[in-house]
Scaffold this motif. Structure first.
Motif, PDB file in Angstrom:
ATOM      1  N   ALA A  21       0.843  -1.365  -0.148  1.00  0.00           N
ATOM      2  CA  ALA A  21      -0.106   0.010  -0.033  1.00  0.00           C
ATOM      3  C   ALA A  21       0.920   1.441  -0.031  1.00  0.00           C
ATOM      4  CB  ALA A  21      -1.010   0.067   1.227  1.00  0.00           C
ATOM      5  N   ASP A  22       2.248   1.036   0.455  1.00  0.00           N
ATOM      6  CA  ASP A  22       3.224   2.139   0.254  1.00  0.00           C
ATOM      7  C   ASP A  22       3.446   2.849  -1.025  1.00  0.00           C
ATOM      8  OD1 ASP A  22       2.679   2.669   3.094  1.00  0.00           O
ATOM      9  OD2 ASP A  22       4.639   1.261   3.508  1.00  0.00           O
ATOM     10  N   PRO A  23       3.965   3.967  -1.357  1.00  0.00           N
ATOM     11  CA  PRO A  23       4.581   4.394  -2.687  1.00  0.00           C
ATOM     12  C   PRO A  23       5.633   3.396  -2.887  1.00  0.00           C
ATOM     13  CG  PRO A  23       4.148   6.102  -1.282  1.00  0.00           C
ATOM     14  CD  PRO A  23       4.011   5.062  -0.306  1.00  0.00           C
ATOM     15  N   PRO A  24       5.621   3.045  -4.390  1.00  0.00           N
ATOM     16  CA  PRO A  24       6.545   2.156  -4.903  1.00  0.00           C
ATOM     17  C   PRO A  24       7.899   3.029  -5.005  1.00  0.00           C
ATOM     18  CG  PRO A  24       5.412   2.633  -6.606  1.00  0.00           C
ATOM     19  CD  PRO A  24       4.800   3.275  -5.502  1.00  0.00           C
ATOM     20  N   LEU A  25       9.007   2.421  -4.567  1.00  0.00           N
ATOM     21  CA  LEU A  25      10.723   2.976  -4.809  1.00  0.00           C
ATOM     22  C   LEU A  25      11.365   1.911  -5.510  1.00  0.00           C
ATOM     23  CD1 LEU A  25      12.684   4.839  -4.196  1.00  0.00           C
ATOM     24  CD2 LEU A  25      13.026   3.710  -2.133  1.00  0.00           C
ATOM     25  N   ALA A  47      11.965   0.561   3.325  1.00  0.00           N
ATOM     26  CA  ALA A  47      10.731   0.111   3.506  1.00  0.00           C
ATOM     27  C   ALA A  47      10.024   0.664   4.706  1.00  0.00           C
ATOM     28  CB  ALA A  47      10.795  -1.120   3.597  1.00  0.00           C
ATOM     29  N   GLU A  48      10.827   0.794   5.779  1.00  0.00           N
ATOM     30  CA  GLU A  48      10.418   1.210   7.151  1.00  0.00           C
ATOM     31  C   GLU A  48       9.964   2.664   7.162  1.00  0.00           C
ATOM     32  OE1 GLU A  48      13.484   0.082   9.949  1.00  0.00           O
ATOM     33  OE2 GLU A  48      12.852  -2.080   9.757  1.00  0.00           O
ATOM     34  N   ILE A  54      11.667  -2.136  -4.366  1.00  0.00           N
ATOM     35  CA  ILE A  54      11.557  -2.847  -5.312  1.00  0.00           C
ATOM     36  C   ILE A  54      13.108  -3.045  -6.033  1.00  0.00           C
ATOM     37  CG2 ILE A  54      10.875  -3.795  -7.779  1.00  0.00           C
ATOM     38  CD1 ILE A  54       8.418  -2.034  -7.003  1.00  0.00           C
ATOM     39  N   ARG A  55      13.699  -4.148  -5.886  1.00  0.00           N
ATOM     40  CA  ARG A  55      15.050  -4.329  -6.320  1.00  0.00           C
ATOM     41  C   ARG A  55      14.997  -5.194  -7.543  1.00  0.00           C
ATOM     42  NH1 ARG A  55      19.055  -7.054  -1.802  1.00  0.00           N
ATOM     43  NH2 ARG A  55      17.811  -9.298  -1.782  1.00  0.00           N
TER      44      ARG A  55
END
Length: 271
Positions: A21-25, A47-48, A54-55
């Motif tokens: 649900a968090d913005p993708p990085l 992430a925290e 995403i890697r």
């Protein structure tokens, strides 16, 4: 870790950390480096901080598709990156790239500007002009190839010597560990040479970066022997409303003691 095909049919391996649900990085890795180079603990710290991280393995390394004929450039690798977002049903992402990954990130924001919410560029360059350590890269290339896992564990720290930070102790335990892990996943040094050819085949991005609208933060170490810190200054001059941080004592790597500052800088820029 998962495998996915982009709409163009390129097979990529990726891994996700954090809350969907968090913005993708999206983290883009450098020359010859598998996704493991983005340390799992660093990914978890990001992430925290409130991202779905995403890697992934770029083409020609790790478990992603190999292109034995080569004949591609950074625009093709940026298209892979946009294709990964498509395959994951992500419209826009915060994007951070280190070294060659930063070059791919630049090409992504040039070719696919609508896909980039914010941009983080770490010890990277807009052109070949600022690659100051070509003789060091040649020395890396001249190292013997590992014939087994034990040799891979011992050779990887040697291959990373040009990247080390003069102001921070080398994390030799981690370098040995990741050398073994990369050998276990897929050991193919030829892919690194093809990626270097892609860098050399790509045009200067300096002028095109002036159209960048994504909030951008630029980080570089003053101890980088591979890419001159002058590259970061040029990026800062050309990219509107960008911020520049020169980190004392940092080389062409991300020393663990600097992770809190790096995470905070990326997070502040994304916000």
């Amino acid at each position: 870790m998962s495998l996915i095909d982009t709409p163009a049919g390129v097979h990529l391996c990726y891994e996700v950390f954090g809350d969907p649900a968090d913005p993708p990085l999206l983290l883009i890795q450098g020359l010859g480096a598998q996704m493991l180079g983005w340390h799992e603990e660093l990914c978890r710290q990001l992430a925290e901080a409130g991202f779905q991280v995403i890697r992934f393995d770029n083409r020609d390394v790790g478990l992603s598709q190999k292109f034995p004929e080569g004949d591609y450039d950074l625009a093709d690798m940026a298209a892979d990156t946009a294709g990964l977002l498509n395959a994951l049903d992500i419209d826009r992402a915060h994007v951070v790239g280190q070294s060659m990954g930063g070059m791919i990130a630049q090409q992504l924001v040039i070719d696919h500007p609508g896909r980039v919410r914010s941009l983080g560029l770490i010890y990277t360059t807009p052109s070949l002009e600022f690659i100051s350590g070509r003789e060091l890269l040649d020395e890396q290339k001249a190292l013997p190839r590992a014939r087994n896992r034990e040799e891979a564990v011992e050779l990887h720290p040697r291959s990373q010597e040009p990247c080390l930070s003069p102001g921070y102790p080398a994390d030799l335990e981690w370098l040995r560990e990741v050398g073994g892990l990369m050998y276990d996943r897929d050991y193919d040094p030829n892919g690194t040479e093809r990626q270097m050819n892609a860098i050399n085949a790509s045009p200067d991005r300096t002028a095109a970066l002036a159209t960048t609208k994504a909030p951008t933060t630029i980080l570089h170490g003053d101890g980088d022997r591979l890419i001159s810190p002058t590259a970061a200054e040029v990026l800062h001059q050309k990219i509107p409303a960008s911020t520049l941080t020169i980190l004392p004592g940092m080389g062409h790597e991300l020393p663990r003691p600097l992770w809190p500052q790096i995470v905070a800088t990326i997070t502040d820029n994304a916000r």
